[in-house]
Design a protein around this motif. Structure first.
Motif, PDB file in Angstrom:
ATOM      1  N   ALA A 108     -39.813  88.871  22.779  1.00  0.00           N
ATOM      2  CA  ALA A 108     -41.207  88.485  23.011  1.00  0.00           C
ATOM      3  C   ALA A 108     -41.267  87.196  23.834  1.00  0.00           C
ATOM      4  CB  ALA A 108     -41.927  88.303  21.680  1.00  0.00           C
ATOM      5  N   LEU A 109     -40.377  86.245  23.531  1.00  0.00           N
ATOM      6  CA  LEU A 109     -40.375  84.986  24.283  1.00  0.00           C
ATOM      7  C   LEU A 109     -39.894  85.194  25.714  1.00  0.00           C
ATOM      8  CD1 LEU A 109     -39.128  82.512  21.539  1.00  0.00           C
ATOM      9  CD2 LEU A 109     -41.444  82.761  22.439  1.00  0.00           C
ATOM     10  N   GLU A 110     -38.968  86.141  25.885  1.00  0.00           N
ATOM     11  CA  GLU A 110     -38.548  86.475  27.263  1.00  0.00           C
ATOM     12  C   GLU A 110     -39.749  86.992  28.052  1.00  0.00           C
ATOM     13  OE1 GLU A 110     -35.222  89.209  27.218  1.00  0.00           O
ATOM     14  OE2 GLU A 110     -34.063  87.734  26.052  1.00  0.00           O
ATOM     15  N   LYS A 113     -41.605  79.767  32.578  1.00  0.00           N
ATOM     16  CA  LYS A 113     -40.709  79.110  31.609  1.00  0.00           C
ATOM     17  C   LYS A 113     -41.320  77.847  31.019  1.00  0.00           C
ATOM     18  CE  LYS A 113     -35.938  80.384  32.528  1.00  0.00           C
ATOM     19  NZ  LYS A 113     -36.017  81.345  33.626  1.00  0.00           N
ATOM     20  N   GLU A 114     -42.312  77.276  31.715  1.00  0.00           N
ATOM     21  CA  GLU A 114     -42.918  76.023  31.219  1.00  0.00           C
ATOM     22  C   GLU A 114     -43.693  76.230  29.922  1.00  0.00           C
ATOM     23  OE1 GLU A 114     -43.529  77.565  34.031  1.00  0.00           O
ATOM     24  OE2 GLU A 114     -45.629  77.516  34.618  1.00  0.00           O
ATOM     25  N   TYR A 115     -43.916  77.512  29.529  1.00  0.00           N
ATOM     26  CA  TYR A 115     -44.587  77.755  28.244  1.00  0.00           C
ATOM     27  C   TYR A 115     -43.602  77.786  27.075  1.00  0.00           C
ATOM     28  CZ  TYR A 115     -48.950  78.232  30.592  1.00  0.00           C
ATOM     29  OH  TYR A 115     -50.083  77.948  31.310  1.00  0.00           O
ATOM     30  N   LEU A 116     -42.313  77.601  27.398  1.00  0.00           N
ATOM     31  CA  LEU A 116     -41.306  77.471  26.340  1.00  0.00           C
ATOM     32  C   LEU A 116     -40.776  76.036  26.379  1.00  0.00           C
ATOM     33  CD1 LEU A 116     -39.230  80.771  26.864  1.00  0.00           C
ATOM     34  CD2 LEU A 116     -41.308  80.429  25.502  1.00  0.00           C
ATOM     35  N   GLY A 117     -40.487  75.496  25.205  1.00  0.00           N
ATOM     36  CA  GLY A 117     -39.930  74.140  25.144  1.00  0.00           C
ATOM     37  C   GLY A 117     -38.463  74.148  25.550  1.00  0.00           C
ATOM     38  N   SER A 118     -37.840  72.969  25.528  1.00  0.00           N
ATOM     39  CA  SER A 118     -36.434  72.865  25.927  1.00  0.00           C
ATOM     40  C   SER A 118     -35.526  73.619  24.952  1.00  0.00           C
ATOM     41  CB  SER A 118     -36.018  71.402  26.002  1.00  0.00           C
ATOM     42  OG  SER A 118     -36.375  70.773  24.784  1.00  0.00           O
ATOM     43  N   ASP A 119     -36.021  73.810  23.709  1.00  0.00           N
ATOM     44  CA  ASP A 119     -35.254  74.580  22.721  1.00  0.00           C
ATOM     45  C   ASP A 119     -35.517  76.085  22.843  1.00  0.00           C
ATOM     46  OD1 ASP A 119     -37.902  74.458  21.993  1.00  0.00           O
ATOM     47  OD2 ASP A 119     -37.538  73.936  19.886  1.00  0.00           O
ATOM     48  N   GLY A 120     -36.335  76.481  23.821  1.00  0.00           N
ATOM     49  CA  GLY A 120     -36.630  77.901  24.012  1.00  0.00           C
ATOM     50  C   GLY A 120     -37.770  78.403  23.154  1.00  0.00           C
ATOM     51  N   ALA A 121     -38.324  77.529  22.292  1.00  0.00           N
ATOM     52  CA  ALA A 121     -39.435  77.957  21.420  1.00  0.00           C
ATOM     53  C   ALA A 121     -40.757  77.925  22.196  1.00  0.00           C
ATOM     54  CB  ALA A 121     -39.523  77.042  20.205  1.00  0.00           C
ATOM     55  N   LEU A 122     -41.705  78.692  21.703  1.00  0.00           N
ATOM     56  CA  LEU A 122     -43.021  78.737  22.340  1.00  0.00           C
ATOM     57  C   LEU A 122     -43.689  77.366  22.237  1.00  0.00           C
ATOM     58  CD1 LEU A 122     -45.133  80.739  23.578  1.00  0.00           C
ATOM     59  CD2 LEU A 122     -45.980  81.072  21.259  1.00  0.00           C
ATOM     60  N   ARG A 130     -46.667  76.001  21.614  1.00  0.00           N
ATOM     61  CA  ARG A 130     -47.916  76.546  21.071  1.00  0.00           C
ATOM     62  C   ARG A 130     -49.141  75.807  21.582  1.00  0.00           C
ATOM     63  NH1 ARG A 130     -46.833  80.135  17.040  1.00  0.00           N
ATOM     64  NH2 ARG A 130     -44.609  80.185  16.674  1.00  0.00           N
ATOM     65  N   ALA A 131     -49.040  74.475  21.663  1.00  0.00           N
ATOM     66  CA  ALA A 131     -50.208  73.697  22.099  1.00  0.00           C
ATOM     67  C   ALA A 131     -50.574  74.066  23.537  1.00  0.00           C
ATOM     68  CB  ALA A 131     -49.902  72.211  21.980  1.00  0.00           C
ATOM     69  N   ARG A 132     -49.560  74.166  24.391  1.00  0.00           N
ATOM     70  CA  ARG A 132     -49.811  74.503  25.793  1.00  0.00           C
ATOM     71  C   ARG A 132     -50.386  75.921  25.935  1.00  0.00           C
ATOM     72  NH1 ARG A 132     -45.723  72.831  30.533  1.00  0.00           N
ATOM     73  NH2 ARG A 132     -47.104  73.305  32.243  1.00  0.00           N
ATOM     74  N   MET A 133     -49.807  76.837  25.169  1.00  0.00           N
ATOM     75  CA  MET A 133     -50.284  78.216  25.238  1.00  0.00           C
ATOM     76  C   MET A 133     -51.714  78.330  24.711  1.00  0.00           C
ATOM     77  SD  MET A 133     -49.684  81.117  26.289  1.00  0.00           S
ATOM     78  CE  MET A 133     -48.066  81.623  26.623  1.00  0.00           C
ATOM     79  N   ARG A 134     -52.006  77.579  23.651  1.00  0.00           N
ATOM     80  CA  ARG A 134     -53.350  77.611  23.073  1.00  0.00           C
ATOM     81  C   ARG A 134     -54.378  77.120  24.098  1.00  0.00           C
ATOM     82  NH1 ARG A 134     -52.999  74.024  18.616  1.00  0.00           N
ATOM     83  NH2 ARG A 134     -52.289  75.532  17.110  1.00  0.00           N
ATOM     84  N   GLU A 135     -54.039  76.014  24.776  1.00  0.00           N
ATOM     85  CA  GLU A 135     -54.927  75.490  25.825  1.00  0.00           C
ATOM     86  C   GLU A 135     -55.178  76.551  26.887  1.00  0.00           C
ATOM     87  OE1 GLU A 135     -56.783  72.830  26.362  1.00  0.00           O
ATOM     88  OE2 GLU A 135     -56.240  72.267  24.306  1.00  0.00           O
ATOM     89  N   ARG A 136     -54.085  77.200  27.306  1.00  0.00           N
ATOM     90  CA  ARG A 136     -54.179  78.188  28.381  1.00  0.00           C
ATOM     91  C   ARG A 136     -55.096  79.349  27.979  1.00  0.00           C
ATOM     92  NH1 ARG A 136     -50.957  80.577  32.542  1.00  0.00           N
ATOM     93  NH2 ARG A 136     -52.389  82.102  33.444  1.00  0.00           N
ATOM     94  N   ILE A 137     -54.914  79.862  26.767  1.00  0.00           N
ATOM     95  CA  ILE A 137     -55.699  81.052  26.422  1.00  0.00           C
ATOM     96  C   ILE A 137     -57.152  80.700  26.090  1.00  0.00           C
ATOM     97  CG2 ILE A 137     -53.711  82.455  25.740  1.00  0.00           C
ATOM     98  CD1 ILE A 137     -54.362  81.956  22.860  1.00  0.00           C
ATOM     99  N   PHE A 138     -57.408  79.436  25.752  1.00  0.00           N
ATOM    100  CA  PHE A 138     -58.805  79.032  25.573  1.00  0.00           C
ATOM    101  C   PHE A 138     -59.530  79.007  26.911  1.00  0.00           C
ATOM    102  CE2 PHE A 138     -58.254  76.863  21.297  1.00  0.00           C
ATOM    103  CZ  PHE A 138     -59.042  77.789  20.656  1.00  0.00           C
TER     104      PHE A 138
END
Ligand code: ATP
Length: 201
Positions: free
Chosen positions: A45-47, A55-64, A66-74
């Motif tokens: 799913a993250l891929e 890739k900027e929607y994943l952190g350096s650890d590869g995790a989502l 969330r704050a950035r994605m939430r902003e985007r979908i709002f």
């Protein structure tokens, strides 16, 4: 096995209600937990998130992120649709697998925050149970938790189904404006009705 879909607005008390049903021996499948499991890196799913959004929607650890994605979908409703297309089918499939793996019993609870908003989830449940509370209660409970300020909490509430619509779609309702013991009494009464319903069908 019958399946009851538990839903409600953010901070309405879904997890609290689910824990009360679990204490009564009802198996609980939680789509929020499934969504978290699907978001543990690395994951398909993250891929897809990286491929669709960058890739900027994943952190350096590869995790989502969330704050950035939430902003985007709002800001961008089309982005929400694309994000849902990545996660929802996978969540539905995992929920079905988890429900099918449960040992036989009268009924199970499937916690789906967006039961009425997202496509395809109502087909997984035999009836719906809505946890409801006033918007003031909802805000107060959300603000007790870290990471969400008032303006974000209000935006999330507004992005969800209005309570009147949710209540109109509900088969059953738990009012959660009082104490935990009042909620527990309602859950116990509901459980008794569900046992009877599950046995009669
Ligand atoms: P989310 O949508 O964010 O997942 P939720 O609907 O699962 O939230 P809960 O986490 O169950 O809601 O409840 C939100 C907060 O309110 C929690 O801290 C919980 O302990 C508290 N809470 C819920 N119901 C009651 C109640 N009747 N009395 C006191 N506190 C409550």
């Amino acid at each position: 096995m019958k399946v009851v879909g538990l839903t409600g607005g953010i901070g309405s008390g879904k997890s609290t209600v689910a824990a009360l049903f679990a204490q009564l021996g009802v198996p609980v499948v939680d789509t929020d937990l499934i969504a978290h499991q699907l978001s543990i890196p690395p994951s398909p799913a993250l891929e897809d998130v990286a491929a669709v959004f960058g890739k900027e929607y994943l952190g350096s650890d590869g995790a989502l992120d969330r704050a950035r994605m939430r902003e985007r979908i709002f800001e961008d409703p089309a982005a929400r649709i694309r994000l849902d297309a990545i996660f929802h089918p996978r969540i539905r499939k995992a929920a079905q697998t988890e429900l099918a793996s449960l040992s036989d019993g009268p009924y199970a609870l499937l916690v789906v925050p967006l039961l009425f908003e997202a496509d395809g989830f109502r087909g997984l449940v035999d009836r719906s149970l809505v946890v409801n509370c006033t918007q003031e209660q909802q805000l107060a409970r959300i603000l007790q938790r870290s990471g969400i300020n008032r303006s974000l909490a209000e935006r999330i509430i507004l992005s969800q189904l209005p309570p009147a619509k949710r209540l109109a779609l509900a088969d059953d309702i738990l009012e959660n404006n009082g104490s935990l013991s009042e909620l527990q009494r309602q859950v116990e009464a509901c459980h008794d009705r569900y046992l009877k319903w599950a046995n009669d069908h």
